[in-house]
Write a protein that holds these residues in place. Structure first.
Motif, PDB file in Angstrom:
ATOM      1  N   LEU A   1       1.877   4.688   7.008  1.00  0.00           N
ATOM      2  CA  LEU A   1       0.612   4.919   6.310  1.00  0.00           C
ATOM      3  C   LEU A   1      -0.129   6.115   6.900  1.00  0.00           C
ATOM      4  O   LEU A   1      -0.762   6.880   6.164  1.00  0.00           O
ATOM      5  CB  LEU A   1      -0.268   3.668   6.364  1.00  0.00           C
ATOM      6  CG  LEU A   1       0.305   2.404   5.703  1.00  0.00           C
ATOM      7  CD1 LEU A   1      -0.737   1.284   5.707  1.00  0.00           C
ATOM      8  CD2 LEU A   1       0.780   2.689   4.278  1.00  0.00           C
ATOM      9  N   VAL A   2      -0.053   6.282   8.209  1.00  0.00           N
ATOM     10  CA  VAL A   2      -0.662   7.455   8.844  1.00  0.00           C
ATOM     11  C   VAL A   2      -0.002   8.726   8.311  1.00  0.00           C
ATOM     12  O   VAL A   2      -0.665   9.729   8.028  1.00  0.00           O
ATOM     13  CB  VAL A   2      -0.523   7.378  10.376  1.00  0.00           C
ATOM     14  CG1 VAL A   2      -1.003   8.671  11.030  1.00  0.00           C
ATOM     15  CG2 VAL A   2      -1.309   6.193  10.922  1.00  0.00           C
ATOM     16  N   LYS A   3       1.307   8.679   8.163  1.00  0.00           N
ATOM     17  CA  LYS A   3       2.029   9.823   7.603  1.00  0.00           C
ATOM     18  C   LYS A   3       1.527  10.149   6.202  1.00  0.00           C
ATOM     19  O   LYS A   3       1.301  11.318   5.859  1.00  0.00           O
ATOM     20  CB  LYS A   3       3.532   9.511   7.569  1.00  0.00           C
ATOM     21  CG  LYS A   3       4.371  10.570   6.853  1.00  0.00           C
ATOM     22  CD  LYS A   3       5.809  10.115   6.706  1.00  0.00           C
ATOM     23  CE  LYS A   3       6.623  11.115   5.888  1.00  0.00           C
ATOM     24  NZ  LYS A   3       8.008  10.659   5.670  1.00  0.00           N
ATOM     25  N   GLN A   4       1.314   9.124   5.376  1.00  0.00           N
ATOM     26  CA  GLN A   4       0.830   9.362   4.017  1.00  0.00           C
ATOM     27  C   GLN A   4      -0.582   9.929   4.019  1.00  0.00           C
ATOM     28  O   GLN A   4      -0.914  10.807   3.212  1.00  0.00           O
ATOM     29  CB  GLN A   4       0.880   8.068   3.214  1.00  0.00           C
ATOM     30  CG  GLN A   4       2.298   7.625   2.863  1.00  0.00           C
ATOM     31  CD  GLN A   4       2.313   6.369   2.007  1.00  0.00           C
ATOM     32  OE1 GLN A   4       1.531   5.444   2.222  1.00  0.00           O
ATOM     33  NE2 GLN A   4       3.186   6.336   1.020  1.00  0.00           N
ATOM     34  N   PHE A   5      -1.409   9.428   4.926  1.00  0.00           N
ATOM     35  CA  PHE A   5      -2.764   9.959   5.055  1.00  0.00           C
ATOM     36  C   PHE A   5      -2.704  11.445   5.416  1.00  0.00           C
ATOM     37  O   PHE A   5      -3.426  12.270   4.848  1.00  0.00           O
ATOM     38  CB  PHE A   5      -3.517   9.162   6.122  1.00  0.00           C
ATOM     39  CG  PHE A   5      -4.965   9.542   6.287  1.00  0.00           C
ATOM     40  CD1 PHE A   5      -5.778   9.732   5.190  1.00  0.00           C
ATOM     41  CD2 PHE A   5      -5.509   9.696   7.555  1.00  0.00           C
ATOM     42  CE1 PHE A   5      -7.112  10.072   5.343  1.00  0.00           C
ATOM     43  CE2 PHE A   5      -6.845  10.027   7.724  1.00  0.00           C
ATOM     44  CZ  PHE A   5      -7.648  10.216   6.613  1.00  0.00           C
ATOM     45  N   ALA A   6      -1.819  11.780   6.345  1.00  0.00           N
ATOM     46  CA  ALA A   6      -1.646  13.179   6.744  1.00  0.00           C
ATOM     47  C   ALA A   6      -1.144  14.019   5.572  1.00  0.00           C
ATOM     48  O   ALA A   6      -1.575  15.167   5.379  1.00  0.00           O
ATOM     49  CB  ALA A   6      -0.679  13.266   7.924  1.00  0.00           C
ATOM     50  N   GLU A   7      -0.243  13.482   4.782  1.00  0.00           N
ATOM     51  CA  GLU A   7       0.304  14.218   3.637  1.00  0.00           C
ATOM     52  C   GLU A   7      -0.766  14.475   2.584  1.00  0.00           C
ATOM     53  O   GLU A   7      -0.771  15.536   1.937  1.00  0.00           O
ATOM     54  CB  GLU A   7       1.474  13.442   3.038  1.00  0.00           C
ATOM     55  CG  GLU A   7       2.725  13.483   3.907  1.00  0.00           C
ATOM     56  CD  GLU A   7       3.842  12.590   3.382  1.00  0.00           C
ATOM     57  OE1 GLU A   7       3.545  11.657   2.598  1.00  0.00           O
ATOM     58  OE2 GLU A   7       5.004  12.821   3.753  1.00  0.00           O
TER      59      GLU A   7
ATOM     60  N   VAL B   1       0.836  -1.200   0.000  1.00  0.00           N
ATOM     61  CA  VAL B   1       0.000   0.000   0.000  1.00  0.00           C
ATOM     62  C   VAL B   1       0.871   1.250   0.000  1.00  0.00           C
ATOM     63  O   VAL B   1       0.616   2.210  -0.748  1.00  0.00           O
ATOM     64  CB  VAL B   1      -0.948   0.009   1.217  1.00  0.00           C
ATOM     65  CG1 VAL B   1      -1.669   1.350   1.327  1.00  0.00           C
ATOM     66  CG2 VAL B   1      -1.958  -1.114   1.108  1.00  0.00           C
ATOM     67  N   HIS B   2       1.906   1.245   0.816  1.00  0.00           N
ATOM     68  CA  HIS B   2       2.788   2.416   0.901  1.00  0.00           C
ATOM     69  C   HIS B   2       3.390   2.747  -0.457  1.00  0.00           C
ATOM     70  O   HIS B   2       3.468   3.924  -0.846  1.00  0.00           O
ATOM     71  CB  HIS B   2       3.898   2.156   1.919  1.00  0.00           C
ATOM     72  CG  HIS B   2       4.750   3.354   2.207  1.00  0.00           C
ATOM     73  ND1 HIS B   2       5.839   3.701   1.427  1.00  0.00           N
ATOM     74  CD2 HIS B   2       4.673   4.302   3.181  1.00  0.00           C
ATOM     75  CE1 HIS B   2       6.394   4.784   1.905  1.00  0.00           C
ATOM     76  NE2 HIS B   2       5.707   5.178   2.965  1.00  0.00           N
ATOM     77  N   GLY B   3       3.811   1.729  -1.191  1.00  0.00           N
ATOM     78  CA  GLY B   3       4.407   1.962  -2.497  1.00  0.00           C
ATOM     79  C   GLY B   3       3.430   2.582  -3.482  1.00  0.00           C
ATOM     80  O   GLY B   3       3.789   3.498  -4.234  1.00  0.00           O
ATOM     81  N   GLN B   4       2.195   2.113  -3.476  1.00  0.00           N
ATOM     82  CA  GLN B   4       1.188   2.659  -4.386  1.00  0.00           C
ATOM     83  C   GLN B   4       0.843   4.100  -4.036  1.00  0.00           C
ATOM     84  O   GLN B   4       0.693   4.950  -4.927  1.00  0.00           O
ATOM     85  CB  GLN B   4      -0.075   1.798  -4.341  1.00  0.00           C
ATOM     86  CG  GLN B   4       0.127   0.396  -4.901  1.00  0.00           C
ATOM     87  CD  GLN B   4      -1.145  -0.427  -4.846  1.00  0.00           C
ATOM     88  OE1 GLN B   4      -2.136  -0.116  -5.501  1.00  0.00           O
ATOM     89  NE2 GLN B   4      -1.139  -1.485  -4.049  1.00  0.00           N
ATOM     90  N   VAL B   5       0.733   4.383  -2.757  1.00  0.00           N
ATOM     91  CA  VAL B   5       0.424   5.750  -2.333  1.00  0.00           C
ATOM     92  C   VAL B   5       1.595   6.682  -2.622  1.00  0.00           C
ATOM     93  O   VAL B   5       1.408   7.812  -3.091  1.00  0.00           O
ATOM     94  CB  VAL B   5       0.059   5.794  -0.838  1.00  0.00           C
ATOM     95  CG1 VAL B   5      -0.232   7.229  -0.398  1.00  0.00           C
ATOM     96  CG2 VAL B   5      -1.149   4.903  -0.546  1.00  0.00           C
ATOM     97  N   ALA B   6       2.804   6.211  -2.367  1.00  0.00           N
ATOM     98  CA  ALA B   6       3.998   7.037  -2.601  1.00  0.00           C
ATOM     99  C   ALA B   6       4.122   7.427  -4.065  1.00  0.00           C
ATOM    100  O   ALA B   6       4.559   8.543  -4.389  1.00  0.00           O
ATOM    101  CB  ALA B   6       5.250   6.282  -2.145  1.00  0.00           C
ATOM    102  N   GLU B   7       3.728   6.524  -4.967  1.00  0.00           N
ATOM    103  CA  GLU B   7       3.799   6.794  -6.408  1.00  0.00           C
ATOM    104  C   GLU B   7       2.914   7.988  -6.772  1.00  0.00           C
ATOM    105  O   GLU B   7       3.265   8.784  -7.655  1.00  0.00           O
ATOM    106  CB  GLU B   7       3.367   5.556  -7.184  1.00  0.00           C
ATOM    107  CG  GLU B   7       3.638   5.624  -8.675  1.00  0.00           C
ATOM    108  CD  GLU B   7       5.120   5.668  -9.015  1.00  0.00           C
ATOM    109  OE1 GLU B   7       5.453   6.166 -10.113  1.00  0.00           O
ATOM    110  OE2 GLU B   7       5.947   5.209  -8.201  1.00  0.00           O
ATOM    111  N   VAL B   8       1.795   8.119  -6.104  1.00  0.00           N
ATOM    112  CA  VAL B   8       0.900   9.250  -6.357  1.00  0.00           C
ATOM    113  C   VAL B   8       1.387  10.507  -5.640  1.00  0.00           C
ATOM    114  O   VAL B   8       1.417  11.597  -6.214  1.00  0.00           O
ATOM    115  CB  VAL B   8      -0.541   8.903  -5.917  1.00  0.00           C
ATOM    116  CG1 VAL B   8      -1.453  10.125  -6.016  1.00  0.00           C
ATOM    117  CG2 VAL B   8      -1.092   7.767  -6.766  1.00  0.00           C
TER     118      VAL B   8
END
Length: 328
Positions: free
Chosen positions: A128-134, A35-42
């Protein structure tokens, strides 16, 4: 932005949840990798999108010239040639919102669907929480900028009118000067009609997510959102935590996330974020924003609470909260 966060499952603060959530250095665990990789790509394009929006100049003068001189083919063509690249850019922004939709669902699913409690999710899945915050931070930054650029609506309205006229002249044939079909233009029009289009997108997606996943998912999601809103408030409100945050930029990051989560909660929970028993303390959250030393930096966040929430104007909402929020 390493922070000592008091994560709580309900108010008042439960001191047993004492977790160090490192927004700056959080790394994905093995279970978070996919999941982290897919979110990071965006997310890696977020800064690029933000910078393009900052540089958006608009086609105000060419459009005015074209409208004032309807018989001048040269001015009509010049306005069209100026506005088409701008509309192509607006299409890019809209398509990015669709990518955020997709990865937000991935994050919501990962952070709320398992045997873990919401607090455990926040503790064990920090990357993942960090990505949600970003995502929330980008969303409010984008919407703040969009609200200062009225030419976006003007440019797109002119584009649609001109596109319709050209299609009539071509017996209904589609035009592709900006790579925007009629169907795409209709969807973009709905998107940009909102004063906070990215936030509306996230709110709609979150509401749909909890609707499709049943009562347990609803409870997990709203508790997760309520907890995040409270911890972000505490980071700025508590002097010790604020010192750990350090820079004003880091404080603004927390405030943006706090507001974004409050709005999501307000759209997802039937009673909303302004209800007396809500899992978020809106009154003290507004106070934190109002007490910020640089009001120009948080006015957009206050506007988001005023205009992007769903339940602010409900009869059940405290008159004190309404008055406090609407006070300038």
């Amino acid at each position: 932005m390493g922070n000592l966060l008091n994560l709580l499952s309900d108010r008042p603060v439960n001191p047993k949840y004492d977790v160090f959530l490192d927004f700056e250095n959080a790394k994905p665990t093995e279970s978070e990798q996919i999941v982290h990789g897919q979110v990071a790509e965006v997310l890696k394009r977020a800064r690029e999108i933000e910078e393009k929006l900052k540089c958006y100049q608009g086609a105000g003068e060419p459009i005015r010239q074209a409208i004032s001189n309807p018989k001048s083919e040269d001015l009509q063509m010049n306005a069209w040639q100026v506005v088409c690249p701008l509309v192509a850019q607006l299409k890019e922004f809209y398509e990015y919102s669709l990518q955020l939709e997709r990865v937000l669902v991935l994050l919501l699913d990962a952070l709320t669907t398992s045997d873990m409690t919401p607090v455990q999710h926040l503790e064990m899945q920090q990357a993942l929480v960090k990505q949600f915050a970003e995502i929330l931070h980008f969303t409010l930054t984008f919407d703040d900028l969009k609200m200062t650029i009225p030419s976006i609506q003007n440019d797109f309205s002119y584009y649609r009118r001109t596109m319709t006229r050209i299609q009539i002249e071509r017996d209904g044939s589609e035009i592709s000067d900006a790579g925007v079909s009629t169907e795409m233009a209709n969807r973009m029009s709905l998107f940009y009609a909102s004063p906070t289009p990215m936030l509306k997108t996230l709110s709609d997606v979150t509401s749909k997510f909890v609707t499709e996943h049943g009562d347990l998912q609803f409870e997990n999601t709203t508790e997760c959102l309520g907890t995040m809103a409270t911890l972000c408030k505490l980071m700025v409100e508590n002097p010790e935590y604020r010192e750990r945050l350090g820079s004003e930029q880091s404080q603004l990051f927390c405030l943006r996330v706090m507001v974004g989560v409050i709005i999501l909660y307000d759209h997802v929970h039937p009673a909303g974020a302004f209800a007396r028993k809500a899992a978020v303390d809106v009154r003290s959250s507004i106070k934190v924003l109002k007490d910020h030393p640089h009001q120009s930096n948080v006015e957009g966040l206050l506007n988001a609470l005023r205009y992007s929430t769903k339940h602010l104007n409900d009869e059940a909402t405290s008159k004190e909260i309404k008055a406090r929020l609407n006070q300038t």
